[in-house]
Design a protein around this motif. Structure first.
Motif, PDB file in Angstrom:
ATOM      1  N   ALA A   1       0.829  -1.206   0.000  1.00 50.32           N
ATOM      2  CA  ALA A   1       0.000   0.000   0.000  1.00 50.32           C
ATOM      3  C   ALA A   1       0.863   1.256   0.000  1.00 50.32           C
ATOM      4  CB  ALA A   1      -0.931  -0.004   1.209  1.00 50.32           C
ATOM      5  N   ALA A   2       1.965   1.220   0.746  1.00 53.55           N
ATOM      6  CA  ALA A   2       2.869   2.368   0.775  1.00 53.55           C
ATOM      7  C   ALA A   2       3.463   2.627  -0.604  1.00 53.55           C
ATOM      8  CB  ALA A   2       3.976   2.139   1.797  1.00 53.55           C
ATOM      9  N   GLY A   3       3.646   1.570  -1.393  1.00 55.75           N
ATOM     10  CA  GLY A   3       4.152   1.727  -2.743  1.00 55.75           C
ATOM     11  C   GLY A   3       3.167   2.379  -3.684  1.00 55.75           C
ATOM     12  N   GLU A   4       1.891   2.308  -3.361  1.00 58.99           N
ATOM     13  CA  GLU A   4       0.851   2.915  -4.193  1.00 58.99           C
ATOM     14  C   GLU A   4       0.434   4.291  -3.686  1.00 58.99           C
ATOM     15  OE1 GLU A   4      -0.660   1.800  -6.938  1.00 58.99           O
ATOM     16  OE2 GLU A   4       0.396  -0.112  -7.059  1.00 58.99           O
ATOM     17  N   LEU A   5       0.560   4.511  -2.378  1.00 60.32           N
ATOM     18  CA  LEU A   5       0.001   5.717  -1.765  1.00 60.32           C
ATOM     19  C   LEU A   5       1.036   6.626  -1.123  1.00 60.32           C
ATOM     20  CD1 LEU A   5      -3.007   4.023   0.087  1.00 60.32           C
ATOM     21  CD2 LEU A   5      -3.057   5.148  -2.153  1.00 60.32           C
ATOM     22  N   GLY A   6       2.178   6.076  -0.739  1.00 59.50           N
ATOM     23  CA  GLY A   6       3.129   6.798   0.089  1.00 59.50           C
ATOM     24  C   GLY A   6       3.007   6.326   1.527  1.00 59.50           C
TER      25      GLY A   6
ATOM     26  N   GLY B   1       4.940  18.212 -12.441  1.00 59.75           N
ATOM     27  CA  GLY B   1       5.693  17.000 -12.737  1.00 59.75           C
ATOM     28  C   GLY B   1       6.002  16.246 -11.456  1.00 59.75           C
ATOM     29  N   LEU B   2       6.169  14.930 -11.576  1.00 62.12           N
ATOM     30  CA  LEU B   2       6.502  14.076 -10.437  1.00 62.12           C
ATOM     31  C   LEU B   2       7.721  13.238 -10.794  1.00 62.12           C
ATOM     32  CD1 LEU B   2       5.657  12.929  -7.607  1.00 62.12           C
ATOM     33  CD2 LEU B   2       4.386  11.171  -8.864  1.00 62.12           C
TER      34      LEU B   2
ATOM     35  N   VAL C   1      11.978   6.205  -4.225  1.00 63.15           N
ATOM     36  CA  VAL C   1      12.165   7.177  -3.146  1.00 63.15           C
ATOM     37  C   VAL C   1      12.412   6.503  -1.797  1.00 63.15           C
ATOM     38  CG1 VAL C   1      10.818   8.969  -4.268  1.00 63.15           C
ATOM     39  CG2 VAL C   1       9.663   7.328  -2.798  1.00 63.15           C
ATOM     40  N   GLY C   2      12.928   5.284  -1.805  1.00 60.42           N
ATOM     41  CA  GLY C   2      13.240   4.612  -0.547  1.00 60.42           C
ATOM     42  C   GLY C   2      12.541   3.275  -0.427  1.00 60.42           C
ATOM     43  N   ILE C   3      11.261   3.226  -0.801  1.00 59.54           N
ATOM     44  CA  ILE C   3      10.541   1.971  -0.903  1.00 59.54           C
ATOM     45  C   ILE C   3      10.159   1.789  -2.363  1.00 59.54           C
ATOM     46  CG2 ILE C   3       9.660   2.040   1.455  1.00 59.54           C
ATOM     47  CD1 ILE C   3       7.030   3.031   0.383  1.00 59.54           C
ATOM     48  N   GLU C   4       9.773   0.591  -2.732  1.00 53.65           N
ATOM     49  CA  GLU C   4       9.444   0.304  -4.129  1.00 53.65           C
ATOM     50  C   GLU C   4       8.100   0.940  -4.470  1.00 53.65           C
ATOM     51  OE1 GLU C   4      10.485  -0.952  -7.784  1.00 53.65           O
ATOM     52  OE2 GLU C   4      11.670  -1.233  -5.965  1.00 53.65           O
ATOM     53  N   LEU C   5       8.138   1.982  -5.272  1.00 56.41           N
ATOM     54  CA  LEU C   5       6.929   2.722  -5.608  1.00 56.41           C
ATOM     55  C   LEU C   5       6.591   2.562  -7.083  1.00 56.41           C
ATOM     56  CD1 LEU C   5       7.656   6.092  -3.772  1.00 56.41           C
ATOM     57  CD2 LEU C   5       6.197   4.239  -2.980  1.00 56.41           C
TER      58      LEU C   5
ATOM     59  N   VAL D   1       0.883   5.939 -10.375  1.00 55.03           N
ATOM     60  CA  VAL D   1       0.329   7.053  -9.605  1.00 55.03           C
ATOM     61  C   VAL D   1       0.053   8.241 -10.518  1.00 55.03           C
ATOM     62  CG1 VAL D   1       0.846   8.748  -7.817  1.00 55.03           C
ATOM     63  CG2 VAL D   1       1.418   6.348  -7.454  1.00 55.03           C
ATOM     64  N   VAL D   2       0.999   8.556 -11.391  1.00 52.15           N
ATOM     65  CA  VAL D   2       0.828   9.670 -12.322  1.00 52.15           C
ATOM     66  C   VAL D   2      -0.430   9.474 -13.163  1.00 52.15           C
ATOM     67  CG1 VAL D   2       1.797  10.730 -14.396  1.00 52.15           C
ATOM     68  CG2 VAL D   2       3.255  10.337 -12.398  1.00 52.15           C
ATOM     69  N   ALA D   3      -0.669   8.241 -13.599  1.00 55.73           N
ATOM     70  CA  ALA D   3      -1.838   7.960 -14.430  1.00 55.73           C
ATOM     71  C   ALA D   3      -3.142   8.258 -13.697  1.00 55.73           C
ATOM     72  CB  ALA D   3      -1.809   6.505 -14.889  1.00 55.73           C
ATOM     73  N   ASN D   4      -3.132   8.154 -12.380  1.00 57.03           N
ATOM     74  CA  ASN D   4      -4.355   8.395 -11.605  1.00 57.03           C
ATOM     75  C   ASN D   4      -4.795   9.852 -11.626  1.00 57.03           C
ATOM     76  OD1 ASN D   4      -4.498   5.697 -10.861  1.00 57.03           O
ATOM     77  ND2 ASN D   4      -3.373   6.006  -8.952  1.00 57.03           N
ATOM     78  N   PHE D   5      -3.911  10.757 -12.042  1.00 63.72           N
ATOM     79  CA  PHE D   5      -4.259  12.175 -12.058  1.00 63.72           C
ATOM     80  C   PHE D   5      -4.789  12.635 -13.416  1.00 63.72           C
ATOM     81  CE2 PHE D   5      -1.535  12.049  -8.312  1.00 63.72           C
ATOM     82  CZ  PHE D   5      -2.275  12.829  -7.432  1.00 63.72           C
ATOM     83  N   GLY D   6      -5.032  11.699 -14.300  1.00 58.93           N
ATOM     84  CA  GLY D   6      -5.712  12.010 -15.552  1.00 58.93           C
ATOM     85  C   GLY D   6      -5.042  13.060 -16.407  1.00 58.93           C
ATOM     86  N   GLY D   7      -3.716  13.030 -16.472  1.00 52.19           N
ATOM     87  CA  GLY D   7      -3.003  13.966 -17.323  1.00 52.19           C
ATOM     88  C   GLY D   7      -2.567  15.252 -16.653  1.00 52.19           C
ATOM     89  N   ARG D   8      -2.977  15.488 -15.415  1.00 49.19           N
ATOM     90  CA  ARG D   8      -2.589  16.722 -14.719  1.00 49.19           C
ATOM     91  C   ARG D   8      -1.146  16.673 -14.220  1.00 49.19           C
ATOM     92  NH1 ARG D   8      -2.373  20.596 -14.278  1.00 49.19           N
ATOM     93  NH2 ARG D   8      -2.940  21.427 -12.247  1.00 49.19           N
TER      94      ARG D   8
END
Length: 234
Positions: A16-21, A110-111, A116-120, A125-132
């Motif tokens: 979950a941390a890899g998907e959310l932080g 940009g992201l 960043v320390g754990i496998e992310l 994640v970028v795709a979840n923001f719909g191009g923003r």
């Protein structure tokens, strides 16, 4: 009767941390644990995971001390970023990005997609923001520099001139970055120092940031229920 933690709970949190932080995953898990088994289950999870995942330890401790539904206020961050045209973010915290990104309507975002320390899974994640939000390779970060550009990184507590950040931040921070970006903002999403050794994180210099938002005084956590007095004091 108090419910017990599943055997694979540790691995589930890491995924979950890899998907959310780390902080966003901890907030989610603590809420669900409390719904399932109340404070006792949250305390059991903290006792089991706290040393391995210090951000989870912090979030669980704050919950047990009465901070049941901590709100996220991006207003000070938005104030610090006022007038910028480009924002490059280092690190992942989905809860906090969800409050910030929609309010930066005219800003190019940009992201950094390096680990960043754990496998992310940062590209997912970028795709979840719909191009923003655009994925940016670490080697390309200087292309985002400019007089109307800013860097933002998540900070996990401060201690004097030290900030706890993800390892990737140290590959960007320094004198060169300070001269190339208008603002370099650290968003201290915990507001207080961690209670245990900051595994997964590294120490950075507060001087590398033009502003740290959200830092506050130190408060002692509630001791783990199953820890011996000598262990809790470490």
């Amino acid at each position: 009767m108090t419910r017990s933690l599943p055997p694979a709970f540790d691995q589930a949190f890491l995924m979950a941390a890899g998907e959310l932080g780390m902080c966003s995953a901890a907030r989610l898990f603590v809420r669900e644990l409390a719904d399932e088994g109340g404070d006792a289950l949250v305390a059991a999870a903290r006792d089991r995971l706290g040393r391995a995942f210090p951000v989870f330890d912090f979030v669980a401790a704050r919950f047990l001390d009465g901070d049941r539904a901590p709100s996220i206020d991006p207003s000070p961050v938005l104030e610090a970023l006022a007038g910028i045209a480009r924002l490059l973010i280092v690190g992942l915290e989905a809860d906090f990005l969800d409050t910030l990104v929609p309010r930066l309507e005219t800003t190019k975002i940009g992201l950094i997609t390096e680990p960043v320390g754990i496998e992310l899974n940062l590209r997912r994640v970028v795709a979840n923001f719909g191009g923003r939000v655009e994925p940016v390779n670490l080697s390309d970060f200087q292309a985002w520099a400019g007089r109307r550009s800013a860097l933002l990184t998540f900070v996990y507590g401060t201690d004097g001139h030290v900030v706890h950040v993800t390892p990737t931040w140290l590959r960007i921070a320094g004198p060169d970055a300070r001269t190339q970006f208008r603002s370099i903002v650290g968003w201290d999403i915990l507001g207080r120092p961690l209670f245990v050794y900051p595994r997964w994180l590294v120490e950075g210099s507060r001087d590398d940031l033009s502003r740290v938002i959200g830092s506050a005084r130190v408060e002692e956590p509630r001791a783990r229920p199953s820890a011996a007095p000598s262990e809790a004091a470490k």
